[in-house]
Every structure is written in structure tokens, then in C-alpha cells.
Motif scaffolding. Structure first.
Motif, PDB file in Angstrom:
ATOM      1  N   TRP A 248      35.861  41.242  40.560  1.00  0.00           N
ATOM      2  CA  TRP A 248      34.635  41.331  41.238  1.00  0.00           C
ATOM      3  C   TRP A 248      34.139  42.726  41.403  1.00  0.00           C
ATOM      4  CZ3 TRP A 248      30.129  39.124  41.637  1.00  0.00           C
ATOM      5  CH2 TRP A 248      29.359  39.129  42.769  1.00  0.00           C
ATOM      6  N   PRO A 249      34.706  43.640  42.137  1.00  0.00           N
ATOM      7  CA  PRO A 249      34.258  44.956  42.390  1.00  0.00           C
ATOM      8  C   PRO A 249      33.717  45.824  40.991  1.00  0.00           C
ATOM      9  CG  PRO A 249      36.267  44.613  43.340  1.00  0.00           C
ATOM     10  CD  PRO A 249      35.819  43.451  42.530  1.00  0.00           C
ATOM     11  N   LYS A 250      34.536  45.611  39.996  1.00  0.00           N
ATOM     12  CA  LYS A 250      33.785  46.401  38.710  1.00  0.00           C
ATOM     13  C   LYS A 250      32.512  45.686  38.273  1.00  0.00           C
ATOM     14  CE  LYS A 250      34.773  47.662  34.010  1.00  0.00           C
ATOM     15  NZ  LYS A 250      33.450  47.780  33.832  1.00  0.00           N
ATOM     16  N   LYS A 251      32.729  44.259  38.260  1.00  0.00           N
ATOM     17  CA  LYS A 251      31.324  43.587  38.204  1.00  0.00           C
ATOM     18  C   LYS A 251      30.089  44.041  39.064  1.00  0.00           C
ATOM     19  CE  LYS A 251      28.640  40.124  36.415  1.00  0.00           C
ATOM     20  NZ  LYS A 251      27.727  40.500  35.255  1.00  0.00           N
ATOM     21  N   VAL A 252      30.368  44.324  40.266  1.00  0.00           N
ATOM     22  CA  VAL A 252      29.392  44.643  41.110  1.00  0.00           C
ATOM     23  C   VAL A 252      28.850  46.278  40.791  1.00  0.00           C
ATOM     24  CG1 VAL A 252      28.759  45.229  43.503  1.00  0.00           C
ATOM     25  CG2 VAL A 252      29.896  43.013  43.134  1.00  0.00           C
ATOM     26  N   ASN A 253      29.790  46.929  40.686  1.00  0.00           N
ATOM     27  CA  ASN A 253      29.276  48.282  40.008  1.00  0.00           C
ATOM     28  C   ASN A 253      28.557  48.428  38.986  1.00  0.00           C
ATOM     29  OD1 ASN A 253      30.679  49.295  42.422  1.00  0.00           O
ATOM     30  ND2 ASN A 253      32.522  49.782  41.237  1.00  0.00           N
TER      31      ASN A 253
END
Ligand code: PMV
Length: 328
Positions: free
Chosen positions: A225-230
């Protein structure tokens, strides 16, 4: 409690201010185009990632706080709320943070023109309007950034409801969260429309707080999730800067679908969609194949928010007869 440290840091001596007798404030709700899902600190509602939303002008909550001699009571949309309800306990626990030194009692009236707890971010406008009303009641004269931090302590997404238009909630790096608040993005996009497609007005089966926690604890996909959001944040900011609607719509829809896919992989699974939600998604994908540029996003509830440009208002209204459209 860490919350008190934050409140003391923001209010200082003003924590001792004596309240006036009554204050009223309105705050709009906001819908995230790049979602907040997951916390690095549950007490302070500090997020794992940044997020970005658009504020729905005129749709939100008006809160009046009156100091009374009797006990606390809450009226929501004209109806008394039982003191044992989750809504009441959550609201009073929040207000208690500010009246420890000066134990007054409140009569609180909240009037919302959006459905409660159906994934339409009613808690965002609710907590933002409470913080604005408290600011008046106690004469704190705080900046919007400080009010955003206080609103976040009530509900994470509320920290984006202090501004109109596009707002980024920067996750911040500080342990006390003093750099984790809303930042307005000074860009207009008047042709952009959001239509609220109500699938169900009922309360959601699982709160976003519990669902977030369960997703973080049990989903094997949450690490993605964090990479997708970034990635999505960069694309959405680019789309806003260049008014690239296809990029905005595609990225917002993909962000929401990824969030829900990750929730489905939690255990027990979390599924906010209902059969009518899926039917509406399929209808939107078919319309898009037929050439209508329309996208959607979905929060912690079965309802969808449609994204389209003002040229298509008539067409969209003729297909979805009872949507409520907001233009930016
Ligand atoms: O602020 P909360 O705890 O109501 O969580 C909001 C979660 C989502 O609406 C799904 C996403 C978001 O960024 O608003």
C-alpha cells in the motif's frame, strides 16, 4: 496520554480559557482521491502514508455547542442520541480532552446534510466542525493548521476538512504528529464534478478505525500500500496541475480499488461493497467502454462517488437519476 501533550503544545495557557455560552460552526466533508488507510500511531491517528482529497463545498456538518448546567446531551439531525451509543461516547471522549481543567457540560447539536457513517466521510466534517466551534467557544484563535491537527485527533480524515478544494494530508515524520495535517493545494478545477451515488444509507457494518487496524494486522497485501499511495499521489498532483482528467479519474479509481482489494485480503475479510455497488461499477466500466469518461471512488461504505467533467452533467444525470452532484 499523548493526546494531552499535543493539546497542551497547541493551546498552551489557552487550555484555561473560560468558554462563552454558545458557538456554531460549519465544516464541509471531503472525499479522498488518494486514500488514507492505515496508521502508524492509533492514539494520535497518525497515518502510514500521505493522502489527498477534494472538499465538497456546502455538504457537511453544522455543530452548535452550548454550555449548560445540566448533563451533556447530543442531538443529531433533530434527534436525541443515546448516551451509550458509539457516536455519543466517541464525541464526548473527544470533548473531554478540552475541558479537563474546566469541567463544563455541553448541549451539542449536529446537523449534517450527508448520511451518517455510510462512507460519505460524515465523521470528517463532524470533527472538523466541532473543532471550529470549540475554537470560537473558547476564543483560542488557532491557525487552520493547528485546528487540522486537533481535528485529526477525532478522526484522521477530518484534518483535510479545514479547507476548500484539493487538500493534501502530509503524513509528517514527527512522533508527536505536529507536522501531520492538511495542506491546501492552491489549484482550481471548476469543470470537475463529483456525483454522490447512494447505494445504501445504512450505517456501515465495521468502522473505518477497526477495518484499518484489521487490514494492517492481517492482510498479506498491506505491505504494497505505501508504494501504491506514493505513486498515485504524484500522478494525482500532476493531473491536478495539468487538468488531465483521464489521469485523475484512472488514478483515483485504481487507488480505491487497490484499497478495497487489500481489505478483501484481510482476515476476516472486509467487504464494504454490496451487490448494487458491484452492479454500479460494472455499469460505469461499460459506459467508459462506450466512450463516456466517468470514473468512481469508494470509501468505507457501499456508496460510490462518480468523477466526471461538467460537459457530461446532463448525460450522467440522465443515466443515474438520483445522484447528488457537486462541482468544484
Ligand atoms: O478518518 P476515518 O477514520 O473516518 O477514515 C477514513 C478512511 C477513508 O474514508 C476510507 C479514506 C480517506 O482517506 O478518507
Amino acid at each position: 496520554m499523548k493526546k494531552f501533550d499535543v493539546i497542551n503544545a497547541i493551546l498552551g495557557e489557552r487550555i484555561n480559557n473560560v468558554p462563552q455560552s454558545i458557538a456554531t460552526a460549519f465544516a464541509p466533508t471531503n472525499i479522498a482521491l488518494c486514500k488514507y488507510w492505515g496508521k502508524r500511531d492509533t492514539e494520535l491517528n497518525l497515518p502510514k502514508t500521505s493522502s489527498l482529497s477534494i472538499t465538497l463545498d456546502g455538504k457537511g456538518t453544522t455543530t452548535t455547542i452550548r454550555v449548560v448546567d445540566s448533563s451533556d446531551n447530543i442531538i443529531f439531525n433533530g434527534k436525541p442520541i443515546h448516551s451509550d451509543s458509539t457516536f455519543s461516547r466517541r464525541l464526548l471522549a473527544f470533548l473531554d480532552l478540552f475541558r479537563l481543567k474546566n469541567p463544563v457540560r455541553f448541549h451539542i447539536e449536529c446537523d449534517s446534510n450527508i448520511p451518517l457513517s455510510a462512507g460519505l466521510a460524515s465523521s470528517a466534517s463532524g470533527f472538523a466542525s466541532i473543532v471550529l466551534a470549540l475554537n470560537q467557544l473558547y476564543g483560542w484563535q488557532l491557525s487552520l493548521e493547528d485546528l487540522s491537527i486537533l481535528a485529526r485527533l477525532g478522526s484522521g480524515s477530518a484534518c483535510r476538512s479545514l479547507w476548500n478544494g484539493f487538500v493534501e494530508w502530509k503524513m509528517g515524520l514527527k512522533e508527536d504528529g505536529m507536522d501531520s495535517h492538511g495542506y491546501p493545494i492552491p489549484k482550481k478545477w471548476p469543470e470537475l464534478c463529483m456525483g454522490l451515488l447512494l447505494i445504501n444509507r445504512g450505517e456501515k457494518a465495521i468502522s473505518s478505525r477497526s477495518a484499518m487496524e484489521r487490514t494492517q494486522l492481517t492482510s498479506p497485501l498491506y505491505a504494497l500500500w505505501p508504494k501504491k499511495v506514493n505513486d498515485d499521489l504524484l500522478l494525482i498532483k500532476e493531473a491536478i496541475a495539468t487538468h488531465d482528467f483521464s489521469l485523475l479519474g484512472k488514478t483515483a479509481e485504481s487507488n480505491a480499488m487497490t484499497m478495497h482489494a487489500i481489505m478483501l485480503s484481510a482476515w476476516p475479510s472486509i467487504c464494504y461493497s454490496q451487490p448494487a455497488t458491484l452492479a454500479a461499477m460494472q455499469q460505469i466500466w461499460k459506459l467508459r467502454q462506450e466512450g463516456l469518461e466517468i470514473y468512481f471512488t469508494q470509501d468505507a461504505g457501499p456508496n460510490l462517488k462518480l468523477l466526471f467533467l461538467s460537459d457530461e452533467i446532463k448525460t450522467v444525470n440522465s443515466i443515474f437519476s438520483d445522484i447528488d452532484t457537486v462541482q468544484f
